[in-house]
Write an enzyme that holds these catalytic residues in place. Structure first.
Site, PDB file in Angstrom:
ATOM      1  N   ASP A 159      -4.276 -14.122   4.282  1.00 43.11           N
ATOM      2  CA  ASP A 159      -3.556 -12.932   3.857  1.00 43.11           C
ATOM      3  C   ASP A 159      -3.788 -11.876   4.934  1.00 43.11           C
ATOM      4  O   ASP A 159      -4.677 -11.999   5.766  1.00 43.11           O
ATOM      5  CB  ASP A 159      -4.044 -12.462   2.488  1.00 43.11           C
ATOM      6  CG  ASP A 159      -2.996 -11.652   1.753  1.00 43.11           C
ATOM      7  OD1 ASP A 159      -2.080 -11.117   2.409  1.00 43.11           O
ATOM      8  OD2 ASP A 159      -3.085 -11.535   0.511  1.00 43.11           O
ATOM      9  N   TRP A 160      -2.996 -10.819   4.876  1.00 46.05           N
ATOM     10  CA  TRP A 160      -3.028  -9.822   5.957  1.00 46.05           C
ATOM     11  C   TRP A 160      -4.364  -9.070   5.956  1.00 46.05           C
ATOM     12  O   TRP A 160      -4.740  -8.445   4.975  1.00 46.05           O
ATOM     13  CB  TRP A 160      -1.852  -8.871   5.785  1.00 46.05           C
ATOM     14  CG  TRP A 160      -0.605  -9.315   6.514  1.00 46.05           C
ATOM     15  CD1 TRP A 160       0.165  -8.535   7.306  1.00 46.05           C
ATOM     16  CD2 TRP A 160       0.010 -10.604   6.533  1.00 46.05           C
ATOM     17  NE1 TRP A 160       1.218  -9.259   7.839  1.00 46.05           N
ATOM     18  CE2 TRP A 160       1.143 -10.544   7.382  1.00 46.05           C
ATOM     19  CE3 TRP A 160      -0.303 -11.829   5.949  1.00 46.05           C
ATOM     20  CZ2 TRP A 160       1.962 -11.638   7.642  1.00 46.05           C
ATOM     21  CZ3 TRP A 160       0.526 -12.920   6.191  1.00 46.05           C
ATOM     22  CH2 TRP A 160       1.639 -12.823   7.027  1.00 46.05           C
TER      23      TRP A 160
END
Length: 843
Positions: free
Chosen positions: A220-221
């Site tokens: 995920d970012w």
């Protein structure tokens, strides 16, 4: 592209470069080796493209809880195919969807992004969605692996192996088995003390080895917190770029012997394998982005919006509405503005929207009915964005102009102590924008604008009503709001942080401007300095701004006006609920109440006109203290572009509602399974304990004998259905069996029925739920028509996970087979016998 040949000709520096993204939405390119950069885009209910800010418009489909509540596998596949077309139009090779995290609490900020509280329904709809998407060459990215079920997520998730296997991993397992998503995204959180992005047991032992998963794994970012550990665990790609945990750190780990070239090759190979799929898809690289808007797409959006609606009550048969109506009242805070989706990464700029008021007005025009609207009550947490009321100054088009300077003016200018007419030097870059909610993570020319810069946002505000207007603003930076050359909101001194902009923004501050005149343009200007934000942000970006406003009204008077309108109308449609202020990535809800004065409004309108149709829009359950007074209730979720027309189709019977709740609606928050262990309530020494174990959703309500507001799988129709003639086959030595039964439409109205198959194991050696959903089928029947239905089940329908043995077990004995219209409405009972105990691992 030949993966082996390409891997062989890459040097170690090039390989290391590939292990992290390039900016927000691309993988790195190695042109000299013939390796282009893949483009990805956020989902799950649309393809936003490569810009949060000033993006190319896209279609917004219903929120996943609505799609899940359709129980329609074919619809889910069709939506996936349509999303693939949108991705191709935007040059996106990878869609960051679907989300299949289990909804263990209605408070979860991203609950609307997943399909269901039940792993079978969740995984089955996800698989259909993925198959549709990937059938057209666009990679799905199933996420977030695993247990990213709340936004209060910076602590370890403490969860039993059995609950992990049966509830939280199960939807991923089903989708991987039945659809093979080409990419997977790890979660932010820890699971039993280890971050998901460095959890070797989850990513390597279970996902890759036990399940045989062959796809690419990305973070995920900003969800990578280590170098060696994440690479060894199996995370191929760190997102976004530029790298924080890889790059030079990987070189150092190789020098020290913590990593070996073979570790890097294993990660790069998965990226190249996905790249080969991207090349084979025919989607161009670095293509311009385009929108799609065709009659067929509009019809699918409308069908999906209608099929995501669940009819909860129709005690007086008020629905479907008559075409002979003369006076129709549309009331409520969710009627005039189209609430297409929840917030966060699911938000996008829709190609167009149809609000409930617009959809109902269209029908009213067709039948010659008069329609009147009243807001009744406010439901916003933040003031509604000013998009409909702003245009560029000096006769420009809709929206505003946003300008950027690298060299900052004096603090006096920021605070307006200097002459407001002070001329600034020519800006370094500027752009028009249609929005008053600008997330400046992208969409700005980084070759011309520094992240540490000065921003001026200027527009003309044109109110549509006379009166006093309240304005609210929050920033991911420091700045001030000026209205007609007067400072009205100061967000440049004594800053307080809030939950906005993924926790990086200020609190929302408000001011009232009195005596505004409809149609008169007023100058509005935001002056912003990004210095502090540029230092604080975990990734490079230019901050953000959100500007909202609403004409002030007295809440009690507005309710009285709405009640008076309801009393004087032949039909009343009351549209209430939540919006992306309340349900969003970045924060959880604090309760399940409808906001502000919504409940008093509903009560007043129902008393004025008992035949009122109450339409609730929310991504997850809300409490309904007025439910006994309401005869007619619809749950509309967030319906995407066509929510207004889809709602109108259901109201007048053009579409017979066939949705059934993919989530249990509780009467009160205290009844929910995770009440004592969700968010900060469940925190103990830095851990969130999943105390409910496998008893999530309806499983818990049945175990504790608590009556919910509406049970899982519940939904009414304008038709009536009868079930009969259940027969079961013998269970094979592999644990497979089938059941057949008949469904008859006992009305004269064509309709669709979702029949649900549950299995109960009363003889189990371990505690098991009263019953568990193991299959379902949706059948379309003409009035009076009957049809024989067959459901095939595998050994998984009989099994549970035994963490003592480290495997799945289906114990020999007699199992109950229950065919139901909902989890609380069992229509047919049968039995099957498993002759010998079965054990297995893997898919």
């Amino acid at each position: 592209m030949d993966v082996d040949q390409t891997l062989a000709k890459l040097n170690i520096s090039q390989k290391i470069k590939l292990l992290c993204g390039s900016g927000w939405w691309h993988t790195e390119a190695i042109p000299e080796a013939g390796v282009p950069g893949m483009r990805m885009s956020d989902g799950p209910n649309g393809v936003r493209g490569q810009s949060f800010f000033n993006g190319v418009p896209a279609s917004c489909f219903p929120a996943s809880t609505g799609l899940g509540s359709s129980f329609d596998v074919e619809l889910a596949r069709n939506v996936g195919e349509a999303l693939a077309n949108e991705a191709r139009a935007k040059g996106s090779h990878i869609l960051l969807a679907p989300t299949v995290n289990t909804q263990r609490s209605p408070l979860g900020g991203r609950g609307f992004e997943s399909f269901s509280e039940d792993p079978i329904l969740n995984g089955t709809i996800a698989a259909a969605y993925i198959n549709g998407l990937q059938s057209k060459g666009v990679s799905a990215t199933i996420k977030h692996f695993v247990a990213n079920d709340q936004e209060y997520q910076r602590f370890s998730i403490s969860i039993s192996e059995r609950a992990l296997r049966e509830i939280y991993l199960k939807p991923f397992q089903i989708a991987i088995r039945d659809a093979n998503p080409w990419a997977l995204m790890t979660a932010y959180n820890r699971v039993n003390g280890v971050h998901a992005s460095e959890h070797k047991r989850l990513l390597d032992d279970i996902l890759r080895k036990e399940w045989g998963y062959q796809g690419m794994i990305m973070s995920d970012w900003t969800g990578v917190y280590s170098t060696t550990e994440s690479i060894k665990a199996g995370v191929d790609l760190e997102m976004p770029g530029p790298t924080v945990m890889r790059g030079k750190a990987v070189e150092r780990a190789l020098m020290s012997g913590k990593l070996f070239p073979s570790d890097i090759d294993a990660r790069v190979r998965k990226i190249l394998e996905l790249l080969k799929r991207a090349q084979d898809s025919g989607i161009p690289f670095d293509a311009p982005e385009e929108s799609i808007d065709t009659p067929d797409l509009r019809q699918l959006l409308r069908t999906a919006a209608a099929d995501a609606i669940v009819l909860l009550k129709n005690d007086k048969n008020v629905l479907p509405l008559s075409t002979d109506l003369k006076k129709i009242a549309v009331i409520g805070p969710n009627a005039k503005l189209a609430q297409t989706s929840g917030g966060g990464s699911a938000r996008l700029l829709s190609t167009y929207t149809v609000s409930p008021l617009e959809g109902i007005s269209s029908v009213a025009k067709e039948i010659g009915a008069e329609i009147k609207y009243a807001v009744g009550a406010a439901s916003h947490s933040y003031l509604p964005v000013l998009d409909p009321y702003v245009q560029q100054k000096n006769g420009g088009g809709a929206g505003a102009i946003i300008e950027f300077w690298n060299q900052k003016p004096s603090e006096d200018y920021l605070h307006a102590a200097a002459d407001l007419n002070t001329k600034l030097d020519k800006c370094d870059w500027s752009t028009p924008t249609l929005g008053t909610n600008c997330i400046l993570f992208d969409g700005v020319d980084a070759t011309k604008v520094n992240f540490d810069c000065f921003i001026r946002y200027s527009t003309a505000f044109i109110p549509d009503e006379d009166g006093d207007w309240e304005f609210g603003v929050h920033l991911a930076s420091r700045g001030n709001l000026f209205f007609d050359n007067k400072l009205i909101v100061d967000l440049s001194t004594n800053l307080e942080l809030g939950e906005n902009f993924f926790g990086l923004g200020t609190i929302d501050k408000r001011a009232v401007v009195k005596g505004l005149k409809a149609g008169h343009p007023y100058d509005v200007e935001l002056r912003i300095s990004t210095s502090e934000f540029a230092q604080m942000s975990p990734f490079p970006c230019w901050g953000g701004l959100r500007l909202g406003g609403i004409r002030q009204f007295d809440g009690e008077e507005a309710i009285k006006d709405a009640a008076a309108l309801a009393k004087d109308s032949d039909a009343v449609i009351l549209v209430i609920g939540l919006n992306h202020d309340w349900e969003s990535e970045g924060f959880d809800r604090s309760n399940i109440d409808l906001p502000l004065l919504t409940n008093p409004l509903v009560t007043a309108v129902l008393r004025a006109n008992p035949n009122t149709v109450v339409v609730n829009q929310s991504g997850t359950p809300v409490a309904m203290p007025w439910i006994d007074e309401a005869s007619t209730v619809l749950q509309a979720f967030y319906g995407g572009n066509e929510l207004g027309n889809g709602l109108a189709d259901v109201l007048w019977g053009k579409v017979n509602p066939s949705g059934k709740l993919a989530l249990t609606f509780p009467k009160r928050l205290e009844d929910t399974p995770s009440y004592t262990s969700f968010g900060d309530k469940g925190q103990e020494h830095g851990k969130i304990h999943y105390n409910e174990g496998i008893f999530v959703g309806y499983r818990s309500y049945e175990l504790r004998n608590i009556q919910p507001l509406f049970p899982f799988g519940f939904g009414l129709s304008y038709s009536t259905f009868e079930y009969s003639d259940l027969e079961t086959s013998p269970v094979s030595s592999e644990g497979t069996f089938s059941l057949t039964f008949k469904i008859k439409n006992t009305s004269n109205v064509p309709g669709r029925e979702v029949a649900q198959v549950y299995i109960a194991d009363p003889q189990s050696s371990l505690p098991r739920p009263v019953k568990e959903l193991k299959g379902f089928v949706k059948v379309a029947l003409q009035g009076g028509e009957s049809q024989s239905v067959k459901v095939d089940l595998k050994r998984e329908a009989l099994g549970f996970y035994d963490d003592r043995q480290g495997c799945w077990v289906a114990e020999a004995g007699t199992f109950k087979v229950l065919v139901a219209a909902s989890s609380s409405d069992v229509r047919l009972n049968g039995e099957v016998e498993l002759g010998a105990t079965l054990t297995w691992t893997g898919l």
